[in-house]
Enzyme design. Structure first.
Site, PDB file in Angstrom:
ATOM      1  N   ASP A 110       0.823  -1.206   0.000  1.00 39.10           N
ATOM      2  CA  ASP A 110       0.000   0.000   0.000  1.00 39.10           C
ATOM      3  C   ASP A 110       0.863   1.264   0.000  1.00 39.10           C
ATOM      4  OD1 ASP A 110      -2.257   1.530   0.062  1.00 39.10           O
ATOM      5  OD2 ASP A 110      -2.770   1.109   2.151  1.00 39.10           O
TER       6      ASP A 110
ATOM      7  N   HIS B  21       2.765   3.622  -9.043  1.00 39.54           N
ATOM      8  CA  HIS B  21       2.551   2.189  -9.273  1.00 39.54           C
ATOM      9  C   HIS B  21       3.778   1.558  -9.949  1.00 39.54           C
ATOM     10  CE1 HIS B  21      -1.425   2.249  -7.714  1.00 39.54           C
ATOM     11  NE2 HIS B  21      -1.937   3.000  -8.671  1.00 39.54           N
TER      12      HIS B  21
ATOM     13  N   LEU C   2      11.022 -20.235  -4.657  1.00 40.51           N
ATOM     14  CA  LEU C   2       9.978 -19.376  -4.071  1.00 40.51           C
ATOM     15  C   LEU C   2       8.677 -19.461  -4.867  1.00 40.51           C
ATOM     16  CD1 LEU C   2       9.328 -16.880  -2.095  1.00 40.51           C
ATOM     17  CD2 LEU C   2       9.827 -15.483  -4.091  1.00 40.51           C
TER      18      LEU C   2
HETATM   19  C1  FPP Z   1      -1.896   0.345  -3.302  1.00 40.90           C
HETATM   20  O1  FPP Z   1      -1.426   1.651  -3.451  1.00 40.90           O
HETATM   21  C2  FPP Z   1      -1.461  -0.498  -4.390  1.00 40.90           C
HETATM   22  C3  FPP Z   1      -2.277  -1.087  -5.297  1.00 40.90           C
HETATM   23  C4  FPP Z   1      -3.738  -0.895  -5.341  1.00 40.90           C
HETATM   24  C5  FPP Z   1      -1.779  -1.966  -6.325  1.00 40.90           C
HETATM   25  C6  FPP Z   1      -0.495  -2.680  -6.047  1.00 40.90           C
HETATM   26  C7  FPP Z   1       0.233  -2.656  -7.286  1.00 40.90           C
HETATM   27  C8  FPP Z   1       1.556  -2.603  -7.413  1.00 40.90           C
HETATM   28  C9  FPP Z   1       2.519  -2.725  -6.307  1.00 40.90           C
HETATM   29  C10 FPP Z   1       2.062  -2.379  -8.775  1.00 40.90           C
HETATM   30  C11 FPP Z   1       2.751  -3.508  -9.364  1.00 40.90           C
HETATM   31  C12 FPP Z   1       2.089  -4.794  -9.314  1.00 40.90           C
HETATM   32  C13 FPP Z   1       2.291  -5.730 -10.223  1.00 40.90           C
HETATM   33  C14 FPP Z   1       1.746  -7.092  -9.984  1.00 40.90           C
HETATM   34  C15 FPP Z   1       3.046  -5.476 -11.441  1.00 40.90           C
HETATM   35  P1  FPP Z   1      -2.501   2.818  -3.532  1.00 40.90           P
HETATM   36  O2  FPP Z   1      -2.681   3.193  -4.953  1.00 40.90           O
HETATM   37  O3  FPP Z   1      -3.757   2.410  -2.840  1.00 40.90           O
HETATM   38  O4  FPP Z   1      -1.764   3.939  -2.726  1.00 40.90           O
HETATM   39  P2  FPP Z   1      -2.436   5.126  -1.917  1.00 40.90           P
HETATM   40  O5  FPP Z   1      -3.275   4.515  -0.829  1.00 40.90           O
HETATM   41  O6  FPP Z   1      -1.266   5.876  -1.382  1.00 40.90           O
HETATM   42  O7  FPP Z   1      -3.246   5.913  -2.908  1.00 40.90           O
END
Ligand code: FPP
Length: 263
Positions: free
Chosen positions: A42, A59, A153
């Protein structure tokens, strides 16, 4: 003397460690490593916002953090890493962000699949992947197929995953099997329910890490986390690095797990 993780790290060719990482590794015991780590990645959006960058940059950096952590967990001897990449609730986000996340997933697989296979990583998924955009779905199938015989893994990517949907799916499947006589009602126990979850072949996570300071489960692995140790850090996911993982491992090793029993 129990082997420390530092010896394992050195044996498995992990180099370029700084003082903090060396210090953590020398304190960590190999015999108390979590077998299965789950991560709620997150904070990508806030990471970008703080730098006046687009959410997509956050992201993208999140994907780099994932690569870094997978490459570190594999040689340390962690057996299973489950990461929450896209939840059933993430469809509520703007269409452009959803498209970006899906394209990032495709790009990640195209760029990393060879290296993941060289590292003996086996890719599996939890969630309803059939309802993902076709290009993402096909790319995931390719990654699963290419890595299916790998023995290192296990990288379990939770995609279009929600724990309530997972439990509902299990309940419906079990009711159908009771109706057609495959199961008798008195046969239904925890193991039957577990056999109908996406994680049916995996042990429950030993350790759950959530980054970015939020302290909730957000519909992640609600059944499987019953006795999992929880670790929350303020570090935003794109900044999550080796030392953050080692800090979580040390916190885990200093806990006493009683599973509701006595010492
Ligand atoms: C939360 O950050 C993250 C996500 C909803 C998606 C997780 C995705 C990745 C780590 C990108 C790469 C993944 C792959 C599989 C290639 P948020 O957008 O909710 O952050 P915020 O709460 O600060 O807005």
């Amino acid at each position: 003397m129990t082997q420390t993780l530092l010896e394992v790290a050195k044996q498995n060719g992990i180099t370029n460690l700084d003082k903090t990482e060396l210090n953590y590794l020398s304190k960590l015991r190999v015999d108390k490593l979590p077998r299965h780590i789950a991560i709620i990645m997150d904070g990508n959006g806030r990471w970008a916002q703080r730098r006046r960058l687009s959410r997509s940059a956050g992201h993208r950096e999140g994907a780099n953090a994932l690569k870094r952590i997978v490459e570190f967990c594999a040689p340390l001897g962690i057996k299973i890493l489950t990461v929450y990449a896209f939840s059933t609730e993430n469809w509520k986000r703007p269409k452009a962000e959803i498209t970006l996340l899906m394209n990032l997933l495709v790009e990640y697989i195209q760029k990393e699949l060879d290296a993941l296979c060289k590292n003996n990583v086996k890719i599996i998924t939890s969630g309803n992947i059939q309802d993902l955009p076709k290009n993402a779905y096909l790319e995931i199938l390719k990654a699963k197929h290419a890595s299916q015989n790998n023995t290192g893994l296990i990288l379990n990517v939770a995609l279009n995953y929600g724990a309530r949907d997972e439990i509902l799916k299990a309940v419906k499947e079990i009711i159908t099997l009771v109706k057609d006589g495959t199961y008798k009602l008195e046969d239904i126990d925890h193991s039957v329910i577990e056999a109908h979850l996406y994680t049916k072949d995996l042990p429950d996570p030993d350790l759950l890490i959530r980054t970015s300071g939020e302290k909730r489960l957000s519909n992640f692995l609600l059944w499987q986390l019953a006795y999992t140790e929880l670790f929350f850090t303020d570090t935003l996911w794109p900044d999550f690095d080796k030392k953050d993982l080692l800090e979580a491992l040390l916190s885990y090793q200093n806990r006493e797990r009683r599973f509701g029993g006595l010492k």
